[in-house]
Design an enzyme around this catalytic site. Structure first.
Site, PDB file in Angstrom:
ATOM      1  N   ASP A  10      17.680   1.692 -35.825  1.00  0.00           N
ATOM      2  CA  ASP A  10      17.169   2.951 -36.360  1.00  0.00           C
ATOM      3  C   ASP A  10      16.005   2.608 -37.289  1.00  0.00           C
ATOM      4  O   ASP A  10      15.833   1.456 -37.682  1.00  0.00           O
ATOM      5  CB  ASP A  10      18.299   3.660 -37.114  1.00  0.00           C
ATOM      6  CG  ASP A  10      17.832   4.884 -37.859  1.00  0.00           C
ATOM      7  OD1 ASP A  10      17.222   5.765 -37.236  1.00  0.00           O
ATOM      8  OD2 ASP A  10      18.061   4.939 -39.080  1.00  0.00           O
ATOM      9  N   ASP A  12      14.300   5.148 -40.153  1.00  0.00           N
ATOM     10  CA  ASP A  12      14.412   5.712 -41.505  1.00  0.00           C
ATOM     11  C   ASP A  12      15.787   5.401 -42.091  1.00  0.00           C
ATOM     12  O   ASP A  12      16.818   5.709 -41.492  1.00  0.00           O
ATOM     13  CB  ASP A  12      14.229   7.228 -41.467  1.00  0.00           C
ATOM     14  CG  ASP A  12      12.848   7.650 -41.010  1.00  0.00           C
ATOM     15  OD1 ASP A  12      12.216   8.436 -41.715  1.00  0.00           O
ATOM     16  OD2 ASP A  12      12.401   7.191 -39.934  1.00  0.00           O
ATOM     17  N   ASP A 168      21.980   3.624 -40.106  1.00  0.00           N
ATOM     18  CA  ASP A 168      22.513   3.958 -41.431  1.00  0.00           C
ATOM     19  C   ASP A 168      23.247   5.293 -41.487  1.00  0.00           C
ATOM     20  O   ASP A 168      23.587   5.748 -42.586  1.00  0.00           O
ATOM     21  CB  ASP A 168      21.362   3.992 -42.452  1.00  0.00           C
ATOM     22  CG  ASP A 168      20.494   5.231 -42.302  1.00  0.00           C
ATOM     23  OD1 ASP A 168      20.002   5.482 -41.179  1.00  0.00           O
ATOM     24  OD2 ASP A 168      20.315   5.959 -43.296  1.00  0.00           O
TER      25      ASP A 168
END
Length: 223
Positions: A10, A12, A168
C-alpha cells in the site's frame, strides 16, 4: 531463500506519510464550497477507500451529489499541485526498499489514490526502487477488490505464490484476503495495532526495520 519473492505495498500510511497534504487539500476544497473544515484526525479516519470516499465523508451529510462532485474535482486539482508539500517517506522506508531491491525481491505499490498521483509520488520519492505503481482508474475495481494486486503481479511477471501484501488498514487486510495473499500489517501508519488486530490482522510490525528483518530473514516463516 527469503520467505517472499514479491512484496506488494500500500502507499498512504505504509510507505508515505501523506496525511497532512490530504487534509490540506480536503479543507481547501471544503472552503471553496463554504463547508466546515475537518480536523487532521477526522481526515485520518476518512482515508483508505479512495479520494471519492474521502470527500464523501468530509462534506456535510446531505450535500447534493453535484456539489460533492464539484468538491471532489477541486480536491483533485489542488492535491495534484500540492501533494508533496508536507508528504515524506516514513523513516526507514527508503532503506527498506533499497535493501529489497538489492536482494532481488520484486516490489510494487497498489493504492486507492487516483492513478496519476500514485505514479507521480512513487517516481518522485522512490524511483526505480518501485518499478510498478498502480492507483485507482476507470475500469479497474479499487481495493479491497484484488484487481490492482493482480495487475501489479502481472506487470512484475510474478506469481501469487511467493508474494505478500503489506498495508496499514482494514482495507489492506481485506485486499490481501481477496487476492489470496498473506498480509503483513504495519502499525506506524493511519491505523494503530489495536485497530488492525480488531479487523483481523494476523501479523503486525511496528517499524520499517522490523518489516525488513522479517522480509529479509531466511529463517522467517511465511504465514
Amino acid at each position: 531463500m527469503y520467505p517472499y519473492q514479491t512484496v506488494i505495498f500500500d502507499l498512504d500510511g505504509t510507505l508515505l506519510d501523506t496525511l497532512q497534504d490530504l487534509a490540506d487539500s480536503t479543507n481547501y476544497a471544503l472552503s471553496v464550497h463554504r463547508m466546515p473544515a475537518r480536523t487532521l484526525e477526522e481526515v485520518r479516519t476518512f482515508v483508505g477507500n479512495g479520494v471519492g470516499r474521502l470527500i464523501h465523508l468530509a462534506v456535510p451529510e446531505g450535500t447534493p451529489a453535484e456539489e460533492e462532485a464539484a468538491c471532489l474535482a477541486d480536491f483533485r486539482a489542488h492535491y495534484l499541485l500540492n501533494m508533496e508539500n508536507k508528504t515524506a517517506p516514513y523513516p526507514g522506508v527508503p532503506a527498506l526498499l533499497e535493501h529489497l531491491q538489492a536482494a532481488g525481491i520484486r516490489t510494487a505499490v497498489v493504492s486507492n489514490k487516483f492513478d496519476g498521483a500514485v505514479k507521480g509520488l512513487c517516481q518522485n520519492y522512490f524511483g526505480d526502487r518501485l518499478p510498478v505503481a498502480i492507483g485507482e482508474s476507470q475500469g479497474v475495481a479499487r481495493k479491497p477488490a484484488p484487481d490492482t494486486v493482480f495487475r501489479a503481479l502481472a506487470e512484475l511477471g510474478a506469481e501469487p505464490a511467493g508474494a505478500v501484501y503489506v498495508g496499514d488498514s482494514d482495507v489492506d487486510i481485506a485486499t490481501a484476503q481477496n487476492a489470496g495473499l498473506p498480509c503483513i500489517s504495519v502499525s506506524w501508519g493511519f491505523r494503530d495495532a489495536g485497530f488492525l488486530s480488531a479487523h483481523g490482522a494476523r501479523q503486525i510490525v511496528g517499524s520499517p526495520a522490523e518489516l525488513e528483518a522479517l522480509l529479509l530473514s531466511p529463517a522467517a516463516v511465511s504465514q
